[in-house]
Design an enzyme around this catalytic site. Structure first.
Site, PDB file in Angstrom:
ATOM      1  N   HIS A 121       0.878  -1.177   0.000  1.00 18.60           N
ATOM      2  CA  HIS A 121       0.000   0.000   0.000  1.00 18.60           C
ATOM      3  C   HIS A 121       0.912   1.221   0.000  1.00 18.60           C
ATOM      4  O   HIS A 121       1.516   1.563   1.012  1.00 18.60           O
ATOM      5  CB  HIS A 121      -0.910   0.004   1.227  1.00 18.60           C
ATOM      6  CG  HIS A 121      -2.050   0.973   1.122  1.00 18.60           C
ATOM      7  ND1 HIS A 121      -3.320   0.654   1.503  1.00 18.60           N
ATOM      8  CD2 HIS A 121      -2.111   2.246   0.676  1.00 18.60           C
ATOM      9  CE1 HIS A 121      -4.123   1.674   1.303  1.00 18.60           C
ATOM     10  NE2 HIS A 121      -3.400   2.673   0.805  1.00 18.60           N
ATOM     11  N   LEU A 122       1.033   1.851  -1.159  1.00 16.53           N
ATOM     12  CA  LEU A 122       2.021   2.920  -1.274  1.00 16.53           C
ATOM     13  C   LEU A 122       1.695   4.095  -0.372  1.00 16.53           C
ATOM     14  O   LEU A 122       0.534   4.327  -0.011  1.00 16.53           O
ATOM     15  CB  LEU A 122       2.199   3.349  -2.727  1.00 16.53           C
ATOM     16  CG  LEU A 122       1.073   4.046  -3.451  1.00 16.53           C
ATOM     17  CD1 LEU A 122       1.168   5.542  -3.266  1.00 16.53           C
ATOM     18  CD2 LEU A 122       1.188   3.729  -4.928  1.00 16.53           C
ATOM     19  N   HIS A 123       2.722   4.801   0.021  1.00 10.87           N
ATOM     20  CA  HIS A 123       2.599   5.954   0.901  1.00 10.87           C
ATOM     21  C   HIS A 123       3.839   6.825   0.714  1.00 10.87           C
ATOM     22  O   HIS A 123       4.939   6.322   0.525  1.00 10.87           O
ATOM     23  CB  HIS A 123       2.444   5.522   2.365  1.00 10.87           C
ATOM     24  CG  HIS A 123       3.455   4.523   2.828  1.00 10.87           C
ATOM     25  ND1 HIS A 123       3.418   3.193   2.431  1.00 10.87           N
ATOM     26  CD2 HIS A 123       4.536   4.651   3.625  1.00 10.87           C
ATOM     27  CE1 HIS A 123       4.433   2.557   2.991  1.00 10.87           C
ATOM     28  NE2 HIS A 123       5.134   3.424   3.714  1.00 10.87           N
ATOM     29  N   THR A 124       3.627   8.112   0.741  1.00  7.53           N
ATOM     30  CA  THR A 124       4.723   9.062   0.589  1.00  7.53           C
ATOM     31  C   THR A 124       5.149   9.554   1.967  1.00  7.53           C
ATOM     32  O   THR A 124       4.335  10.094   2.716  1.00  7.53           O
ATOM     33  CB  THR A 124       4.288  10.272  -0.264  1.00  7.53           C
ATOM     34  OG1 THR A 124       3.850   9.803  -1.537  1.00  7.53           O
ATOM     35  CG2 THR A 124       5.440  11.247  -0.447  1.00  7.53           C
TER      36      THR A 124
END
Length: 179
Positions: A121-124
């Site tokens: 689950h991508l996250h910056t």
């Protein structure tokens, strides 16, 4: 160049109890739970949200996370991409107002080998930085010095988000909402 070995870090990497109260994905489940404050969510938009990193590199270490569950940045549609980018701008503005850092590190860890602990689950990450904030403690003694409690950082950052144009705060336990 000298090398520093930190074999004790493998215990953290291989730990079984990463999130014992989470069934599937921490980034999918926490925004659906009751208290944003308790779950460290400070801001929300239509397609993304911002939360404090539970294991911060520095005070104010935030993550901007799209609601869509994917680890593949290239699959995000235009609405999600724009909303995610706009929320990153708001995050930088809020951190600047709340903490007055000298700069920022911002980026994504994409893929298994990129160094992140959550790759599906991508996250910056947005990490405030100050001149001289790196020292020997994390390098030589496996100790990170965090100078402010998460609850205090939450208050500063939440207030800074709430002061932005277009912000609403449904109640004291809710994240700031941007329509």
């Amino acid at each position: 160049m000298e090398q520093v070995f930190a074999p004790w870090r493998i215990e953290w990497i291989r730990r079984d109890d990463k999130n014992p109260d989470i069934e599937d994905c921490v980034f999918c489940e926490l925004p659906e739970r009751g208290s944003d404050r308790e779950n460290l969510l400070v801001a929300r938009s239509e397609h993304a949200f911002v939360m404090l990193n539970n294991y911060p590199y520095n005070p104010g270490h935030l993550m901007v996370i799209p609601h869509v569950h994917t680890g593949d940045y290239t699959t995000l549609d235009d609405d999600v991409l724009l909303d995610h980018a706009r929320l990153k701008q708001r995050t930088l503005d809020a951190l600047e107002a709340a903490l007055e850092p000298d700069g920022f590190n911002a980026g994504l860890n994409l893929g298994d080998g990129a160094g992140g602990s959550i790759d599906d689950h991508l996250h910056t990450h947005v990490v405030p930085r100050w001149q001289g904030d790196t020292n020997f403690m994390p390098v030589l003694s496996d100790t990170t010095v965090i100078v402010e409690a998460l609850e205090a950082t939450y208050e500063h950052v939440h207030d800074a988000f709430a002061a932005q144009d277009g912000a609403t705060v449904p109640d004291e336990d809710s994240a700031v909402v941007f329509e």
